[in-house]
Design an enzyme around this catalytic site. Structure first.
Site, short mmCIF file in Angstrom:
data_model
loop_
_atom_site.label_atom_id
_atom_site.label_comp_id
_atom_site.label_asym_id
_atom_site.label_seq_id
_atom_site.Cartn_x
_atom_site.Cartn_y
_atom_site.Cartn_z
N GLY A 194 0.84 -1.21 0.00
CA GLY A 194 0.00 0.00 0.00
C GLY A 194 0.86 1.25 0.00
O GLY A 194 0.45 2.30 0.48
N ASP A 212 -3.53 0.91 16.50
CA ASP A 212 -4.61 1.80 16.93
C ASP A 212 -3.90 3.12 17.22
O ASP A 212 -3.24 3.25 18.25
CB ASP A 212 -5.30 1.27 18.20
CG ASP A 212 -6.51 2.12 18.55
OD1 ASP A 212 -6.41 3.37 18.43
OD2 ASP A 212 -7.55 1.58 18.92
N HIS A 213 -4.00 4.07 16.30
CA HIS A 213 -3.11 5.23 16.41
C HIS A 213 -3.40 6.07 17.65
O HIS A 213 -2.56 6.85 18.08
CB HIS A 213 -3.13 6.07 15.13
CG HIS A 213 -4.39 6.84 14.92
ND1 HIS A 213 -5.53 6.29 14.43
CD2 HIS A 213 -4.66 8.14 15.15
CE1 HIS A 213 -6.47 7.21 14.36
NE2 HIS A 213 -5.98 8.34 14.80
N HIS A 228 -10.69 2.79 19.27
CA HIS A 228 -10.06 3.88 20.03
C HIS A 228 -10.68 4.05 21.42
O HIS A 228 -9.98 4.13 22.42
CB HIS A 228 -10.16 5.19 19.27
CG HIS A 228 -9.76 5.10 17.83
ND1 HIS A 228 -8.64 4.41 17.42
CD2 HIS A 228 -10.32 5.59 16.70
CE1 HIS A 228 -8.53 4.49 16.10
NE2 HIS A 228 -9.55 5.20 15.64
N1 LIG Z 1 -5.99 6.91 4.95
C1 LIG Z 1 -6.20 7.04 6.24
O1 LIG Z 1 -6.27 8.14 6.78
C2 LIG Z 1 -6.35 5.82 7.11
C3 LIG Z 1 -6.58 6.01 8.47
C4 LIG Z 1 -6.66 4.88 9.30
C5 LIG Z 1 -6.51 3.63 8.76
N2 LIG Z 1 -6.31 3.47 7.41
C6 LIG Z 1 -6.16 2.11 6.89
O2 LIG Z 1 -4.96 2.03 6.14
C7 LIG Z 1 -5.10 1.13 5.07
C8 LIG Z 1 -4.76 1.84 3.77
O3 LIG Z 1 -5.62 2.93 3.59
P1 LIG Z 1 -5.36 4.06 2.48
O4 LIG Z 1 -6.26 5.19 2.83
O5 LIG Z 1 -3.92 4.34 2.32
O6 LIG Z 1 -5.92 3.36 1.17
P2 LIG Z 1 -5.71 3.80 -0.34
O7 LIG Z 1 -5.25 5.21 -0.45
O8 LIG Z 1 -6.94 3.39 -1.07
O9 LIG Z 1 -4.50 2.88 -0.80
C9 LIG Z 1 -4.68 1.53 -1.05
C10 LIG Z 1 -3.36 0.91 -1.44
O10 LIG Z 1 -3.62 -0.45 -1.78
C11 LIG Z 1 -2.90 -0.76 -2.96
N3 LIG Z 1 -3.57 -1.88 -3.62
C12 LIG Z 1 -4.88 -2.02 -3.92
N4 LIG Z 1 -5.10 -3.20 -4.51
C13 LIG Z 1 -3.90 -3.82 -4.60
C14 LIG Z 1 -3.48 -5.07 -5.11
N5 LIG Z 1 -4.33 -5.94 -5.68
N6 LIG Z 1 -2.17 -5.38 -5.03
C15 LIG Z 1 -1.28 -4.53 -4.48
N7 LIG Z 1 -1.62 -3.33 -3.95
C16 LIG Z 1 -2.92 -2.98 -4.03
C17 LIG Z 1 -2.95 0.52 -3.74
O11 LIG Z 1 -1.90 0.56 -4.67
P3 LIG Z 1 -2.14 0.53 -6.27
O12 LIG Z 1 -3.35 1.35 -6.54
O13 LIG Z 1 -0.86 1.10 -6.81
O14 LIG Z 1 -2.32 -0.90 -6.57
C18 LIG Z 1 -2.71 1.55 -2.64
O15 LIG Z 1 -1.33 1.69 -2.39
C19 LIG Z 1 -6.54 0.61 5.15
O16 LIG Z 1 -6.56 -0.56 5.91
C20 LIG Z 1 -7.25 1.72 5.93
O17 LIG Z 1 -8.39 1.23 6.60
C21 LIG Z 1 -6.21 4.54 6.58
#
Ligand SMILES: NC(=O)c1ccc[n+]([C@@H]2O[C@H](COP(=O)([O-])OP(=O)(O)OC[C@H]3O[C@@H](n4cnc5c(N)ncnc54)[C@H](OP(=O)(O)O)[C@@H]3O)[C@@H](O)[C@H]2O)c1
Length: 491
Positions: free
Chosen positions: A13, A178-179, A241
């Protein structure tokens, strides 16, 4: 004094939002502080066909605002490598293994490997199992898994996920993020309690009337609407949280201030939580969904939200720990979107004297306020203690005052970012600030009962106005027993 950590992080990711907004800045801070230096490398993965240069420029962009020099940014970014990788393709893991082995030799990483899964939850167990099956692990050093939230959407799915992870990683290799546990003032709960016998000796039902935890947001669901509608405030904020904060507030003192002992006490506290039946849920939990206000659309008209959505954007509840320390003390919690302000705080409300003798002597209505200890998590970070005193002047009436200790601006600059602290802890193998499976499981068992009841009934939404502190019923949750929220919107 920084102790340099030695590790290879493989980030799934790496092209995502969390990585560039939180993870690279956190790693950069660790680099600036010398927690990671020469013996550190990161392999970023995603499906995108990036090369190392493109990846390094993305990483550089996300950290340059915090840099002392361009050289510092490029030195840091030189530790980052990119491999295009589809997590569903087992062959791709073999490539990762090869890159990992090369980097291990190049940076002398001693076989220490951290696999960070920052992907949609449906991929969590797939990646963990492929790492094991395709033998991406090292034979010397450690192999650890950092995993993002959400950990399941109910107890059953969480257990399924955990069982699946367990076939690749032992519990002591798993670090569930859990940040909130990385926040300075959440970590202060234990220091305040166990560092001050004066506080800990009154930390029970003889002296405390009730405890309140509020995590309030003043924004709507925005671009997260699609995800949020499948989650709601209860799962998004309470199960993780708020439950973690409650367990730190309610737990008994660990024998040693070490991760194993602390987690054991947190689990014990959570196991004493009374799990509600339907009638008790109806009485003790309130859900809300925001309506429209001016330019602000009501929740059901936000993009990607169904017009008949039953998802709550607000929750307030009363919880009861059934043990000798806490019997009879309600723990109130509330969280929601589009509330009056953005803040997180804990209010510990102490008992008042049974009789207000000062008021009786004067023939006036009772004036004594409860003593309240407030732990301000954010945006201000600090403590407040509200106490009673004599009103200045003739006669003998009372009023209240506050002792306040806020972290200074220079202290605030020293506060590590939550992800910085957590990634560093994982590299050190310290589980203190990560949720154990037993904690997560217990939290889901509690939350599932509420979800079950709510799912059986259509809610009467919308029921609160943006900019307020939620529906009226959230006030009544306390006022029906003569209590009030310590923080009120008009304060
Ligand atoms: N963003 C936040 O603020 C936040 C806060 C708390 C928790 N989280 C958690 O953090 C995690 C990531 O969230 P995010 O917001 O960063 O999501 P995101 O922006 O949608 O990023 C998703 C990532 O997954 C990759 N991906 C998707 N399908 C894939 C595949 N088949 N193979 C390899 N890579 C794949 C994408 O890369 P490609 O598109 O290049 O494949 C991208 O790097 C999740 O579990 C979310 O619940 C996020």
């Amino acid at each position: 004094m920084a102790t340099e950590q030695t590790a290879l992080i493989t980030l799934f990711g790496a092209t995502g939002d969390l990585a560039s907004r939180k993870l690279y800045p956190a790693l950069f801070n660790l680099y600036k502080k010398g927690e990671i230096k020469e013996h550190f490398a990161l392999i970023g993965t995603g499906r995108r066909e990036w090369d190392d240069d493109k990846f390094r420029s993305v990483v550089s962009d996300s950290v340059k605002g915090a840099a002392d020099s361009d050289q510092q940014v490029s030195d840091f970014a030189s530790h980052f490598y990119y491999k295009s990788h589809d997590v569903t393709n087992p062959e791709h893991y073999k490539v990762l293994k090869g890159v990992a082995d090369q980097l291990d030799a190049k940076y002398d990483l001693k076989g220490n490997r951290i696999f960070y899964i920052s992907l949609a939850p449906r991929f969590f167990s797939l990646v963990a199992n492929n790492l094991k099956q395709q033998n991406v692990f090292s034979d010397n050093g450690f192999n650890r898994l950092i995993i993002e939230k959400p950990f399941g959407h109910d107890f059953e799915s969480a257990q399924e996920l955990n069982d699946s992870l367990s076939s690749a990683f032992d519990e002591d290799q798993v670090f569930r993020i859990d940040h909130y546990l990385g926040k300075e003032m959440v970590q202060n709960i234990a220091a305040l309690r166990f560092g001050n016998p004066m506080i800990e000796s009154v930390w029970n039902n003889k002296f405390i009337d009730n405890v309140q935890v509020t995590l309030a947001e003043n924004m709507g669901v925005g671009e997260r609407a699609g995800y949020y509608d499948t989650s709601g405030a209860l799962r998004d904020m309470v199960q993780n949280h708020i439950m973690q904060i409650l367990s730190l507030l309610a737990m008994d003192e660990p024998n040693k201030y070490k991760d194993v002992e602390i987690r054991a006490q947190k689990v014990k506290a959570l196991q004493s939580l009374h799990i509600y039946d339907e009638d008790e849920v109806a009485k003790n939990f309130v859900r809300g969904q925001y309506g429209a206000n001016g330019d602000q659309k009501d929740y059901r008209h936000e993009d990607n939200v169904p017009e008949d959505s039953n998802t709550e954007t607000f929750v307030a509840g009363k919880l009861e720990f059934q043990n000798n320390r806490w019997a009879g003390v309600p723990f109130y919690v509330r969280t929601g979107k589009l509330l009056a302000d953005k803040f997180a705080r804990i209010d510990v409300v102490f008992k008042k004297p049974a009789l207000d003798d000062f008021a009786r002597a004067n023939g006036t209505a009772p004036q004594l306020l409860p003593s309240v200890l407030t732990i301000k998590i954010e945006p201000d970070s600090g403590f407040e203690m509200q106490l009673n005193k004599k009103h200045v002047g003739q006669g003998y009436t009372t009023d209240s005052f506050k002792f306040t200790h806020d972290l200074t601006d220079s202290e605030m600059k020293e506060v590590p970012l939550p992800y910085e602290r957590l990634i560093n802890d994982a590299m050190k193998g310290d589980h203190t600030n990560f949720a154990s499976w037993a904690e997560v499981a217990q939290a889901w068992k509690f939350v599932d009962q509420i979800e079950k009841f709510w799912n059986s009934k259509k809610a009467d939404f919308p029921n609160y106005t943006p900019g307020t502190m939620g529906p009226k019923a959230a006030e009544e949750l306390l006022t029906r027993s003569g209590r009030n929220w310590a923080f009120r919107a008009e304060d």
